[in-house]
Write a protein that holds these residues in place. Sequence first.
Motif, PDB file in Angstrom:
ATOM      1  N   SER A 186       0.946  -1.176   0.041  1.00 52.71           N
ATOM      2  CA  SER A 186      -0.063  -0.021   0.011  1.00 52.71           C
ATOM      3  C   SER A 186       0.970   1.324  -0.139  1.00 52.71           C
ATOM      4  O   SER A 186       0.578   2.288  -0.738  1.00 52.71           O
ATOM      5  CB  SER A 186      -0.889  -0.043   1.189  1.00 52.71           C
ATOM      6  OG  SER A 186      -0.157   0.237   2.402  1.00 52.71           O
ATOM      7  N   PHE A 223       0.473   4.214  -3.015  1.00 52.04           N
ATOM      8  CA  PHE A 223       0.499   5.530  -2.689  1.00 52.04           C
ATOM      9  C   PHE A 223       1.550   6.178  -3.132  1.00 52.04           C
ATOM     10  O   PHE A 223       1.539   7.481  -3.631  1.00 52.04           O
ATOM     11  CB  PHE A 223       0.327   5.790  -1.156  1.00 52.04           C
ATOM     12  CG  PHE A 223      -1.122   5.687  -0.707  1.00 52.04           C
ATOM     13  CD1 PHE A 223      -2.176   6.166  -1.024  1.00 52.04           C
ATOM     14  CD2 PHE A 223      -1.347   4.684   0.440  1.00 52.04           C
ATOM     15  CE1 PHE A 223      -3.517   6.171  -0.851  1.00 52.04           C
ATOM     16  CE2 PHE A 223      -2.468   4.547   0.840  1.00 52.04           C
ATOM     17  CZ  PHE A 223      -3.682   4.979   0.396  1.00 52.04           C
ATOM     18  N   GLN A 244     -10.219  -0.940  -1.307  1.00 48.77           N
ATOM     19  CA  GLN A 244     -11.353  -0.402  -1.155  1.00 48.77           C
ATOM     20  C   GLN A 244     -11.446   0.817  -0.028  1.00 48.77           C
ATOM     21  O   GLN A 244     -11.775   1.981  -0.003  1.00 48.77           O
ATOM     22  CB  GLN A 244     -12.637  -0.839  -0.787  1.00 48.77           C
ATOM     23  CG  GLN A 244     -14.059  -0.419  -0.708  1.00 48.77           C
ATOM     24  CD  GLN A 244     -14.458   0.287  -2.187  1.00 48.77           C
ATOM     25  OE1 GLN A 244     -14.126  -0.352  -3.188  1.00 48.77           O
ATOM     26  NE2 GLN A 244     -14.995   1.289  -2.093  1.00 48.77           N
ATOM     27  N   GLN A 245     -10.723   0.561   1.169  1.00 50.76           N
ATOM     28  CA  GLN A 245     -10.366   1.395   2.080  1.00 50.76           C
ATOM     29  C   GLN A 245      -9.503   2.466   1.858  1.00 50.76           C
ATOM     30  O   GLN A 245      -9.818   3.756   2.095  1.00 50.76           O
ATOM     31  CB  GLN A 245      -9.645   0.729   3.458  1.00 50.76           C
ATOM     32  CG  GLN A 245     -10.911  -0.303   4.073  1.00 50.76           C
ATOM     33  CD  GLN A 245      -9.707  -0.919   5.270  1.00 50.76           C
ATOM     34  OE1 GLN A 245      -8.856  -1.232   5.156  1.00 50.76           O
ATOM     35  NE2 GLN A 245     -10.800  -1.621   6.080  1.00 50.76           N
ATOM     36  N   PHE A 246      -8.410   2.325   0.874  1.00 48.48           N
ATOM     37  CA  PHE A 246      -7.485   3.196   0.445  1.00 48.48           C
ATOM     38  C   PHE A 246      -8.461   4.172  -0.484  1.00 48.48           C
ATOM     39  O   PHE A 246      -8.005   5.577  -0.446  1.00 48.48           O
ATOM     40  CB  PHE A 246      -6.350   2.436  -0.276  1.00 48.48           C
ATOM     41  CG  PHE A 246      -5.427   1.786   0.514  1.00 48.48           C
ATOM     42  CD1 PHE A 246      -5.095   2.165   1.743  1.00 48.48           C
ATOM     43  CD2 PHE A 246      -4.821   0.490   0.312  1.00 48.48           C
ATOM     44  CE1 PHE A 246      -4.401   1.462   2.823  1.00 48.48           C
ATOM     45  CE2 PHE A 246      -4.035  -0.117   1.006  1.00 48.48           C
ATOM     46  CZ  PHE A 246      -3.797   0.415   2.195  1.00 48.48           C
ATOM     47  N   HIS A 247      -9.020   3.869  -1.548  1.00 42.34           N
ATOM     48  CA  HIS A 247      -9.959   4.476  -2.403  1.00 42.34           C
ATOM     49  C   HIS A 247     -10.828   5.425  -1.587  1.00 42.34           C
ATOM     50  O   HIS A 247     -10.817   6.694  -1.894  1.00 42.34           O
ATOM     51  CB  HIS A 247     -10.669   3.693  -3.272  1.00 42.34           C
ATOM     52  CG  HIS A 247      -9.958   3.015  -4.511  1.00 42.34           C
ATOM     53  ND1 HIS A 247      -9.200   3.989  -5.284  1.00 42.34           N
ATOM     54  CD2 HIS A 247      -9.310   2.088  -4.702  1.00 42.34           C
ATOM     55  CE1 HIS A 247      -8.471   3.281  -6.161  1.00 42.34           C
ATOM     56  NE2 HIS A 247      -8.637   1.963  -5.785  1.00 42.34           N
ATOM     57  N   SER A 248     -11.404   4.894  -0.281  1.00 43.72           N
ATOM     58  CA  SER A 248     -12.339   5.628   0.304  1.00 43.72           C
ATOM     59  C   SER A 248     -11.461   6.878   1.169  1.00 43.72           C
ATOM     60  O   SER A 248     -12.003   8.180   1.343  1.00 43.72           O
ATOM     61  CB  SER A 248     -13.015   5.006   1.129  1.00 43.72           C
ATOM     62  OG  SER A 248     -12.420   4.344   2.283  1.00 43.72           O
ATOM     63  N   THR A 249     -10.164   6.580   1.372  1.00 47.41           N
ATOM     64  CA  THR A 249      -9.372   7.518   1.994  1.00 47.41           C
ATOM     65  C   THR A 249      -8.775   8.780   1.314  1.00 47.41           C
ATOM     66  O   THR A 249      -8.618   9.832   1.449  1.00 47.41           O
ATOM     67  CB  THR A 249      -7.959   6.793   2.689  1.00 47.41           C
ATOM     68  OG1 THR A 249      -8.520   5.931   3.503  1.00 47.41           O
ATOM     69  CG2 THR A 249      -7.097   7.797   3.471  1.00 47.41           C
ATOM     70  N   LEU A 250      -8.766   8.373  -0.174  1.00 45.92           N
ATOM     71  CA  LEU A 250      -8.141   9.401  -1.176  1.00 45.92           C
ATOM     72  C   LEU A 250      -9.329  10.327  -1.428  1.00 45.92           C
ATOM     73  O   LEU A 250      -9.186  11.450  -1.901  1.00 45.92           O
ATOM     74  CB  LEU A 250      -7.933   8.626  -2.482  1.00 45.92           C
ATOM     75  CG  LEU A 250      -6.652   7.891  -2.325  1.00 45.92           C
ATOM     76  CD1 LEU A 250      -6.246   7.274  -3.526  1.00 45.92           C
ATOM     77  CD2 LEU A 250      -5.262   8.823  -1.916  1.00 45.92           C
ATOM     78  N   ARG A 251     -10.683  10.018  -1.083  1.00 46.90           N
ATOM     79  CA  ARG A 251     -11.606  10.965  -1.426  1.00 46.90           C
ATOM     80  C   ARG A 251     -11.932  12.032  -0.610  1.00 46.90           C
ATOM     81  O   ARG A 251     -11.393  12.386   0.214  1.00 46.90           O
ATOM     82  CB  ARG A 251     -12.929  10.110  -1.845  1.00 46.90           C
ATOM     83  CG  ARG A 251     -12.880   9.172  -3.271  1.00 46.90           C
ATOM     84  CD  ARG A 251     -14.137   8.427  -3.211  1.00 46.90           C
ATOM     85  NE  ARG A 251     -13.816   7.560  -4.439  1.00 46.90           N
ATOM     86  CZ  ARG A 251     -14.398   6.164  -4.451  1.00 46.90           C
ATOM     87  NH1 ARG A 251     -15.242   5.959  -3.263  1.00 46.90           N
ATOM     88  NH2 ARG A 251     -14.154   5.511  -5.059  1.00 46.90           N
TER      89      ARG A 251
END
Length: 126
Positions: A45, A49, A119-126
């Motif tokens: 991860s 990033f 999925q958690q990373f994508h929600s963090t990026l938003r």
Amino acid sequence: MKPSSMHFFTVWAILQILTACATNDSAPSTVPSTTSATTSQMRSSDRMFYWLEEARELHAMASHRDREAELMLQNKPGPATNEFVKQMRQLTRRLHQAATYADAQANEAKQEILPDMVQQFHSTLR
């Protein structure tokens, strides 16, 4: 130093950095290879990033250089400017190529991460 020679030096420095980045396949690893699965996921991860950020920055640099070349062409037309703009556009292409490479590296790291973590990373990026 003249502005035109300053631009040449900047272009040269960026090309050297891109060449150095292109010779390295991935971010250097200092963690031993005998790590747990969770640590491996975190390393993947972190790599994802890192490469995503690199891709964003390289695309932004390319866009900035392209705009700068257009402004130079509009404000100072002439043979010297045309040559400068040609070099800037070559740099822009190389920056976009480096960004594409960074995107590919991010996708490769993403493949090593469990789907629910992605999925958690994508929600963090938003």
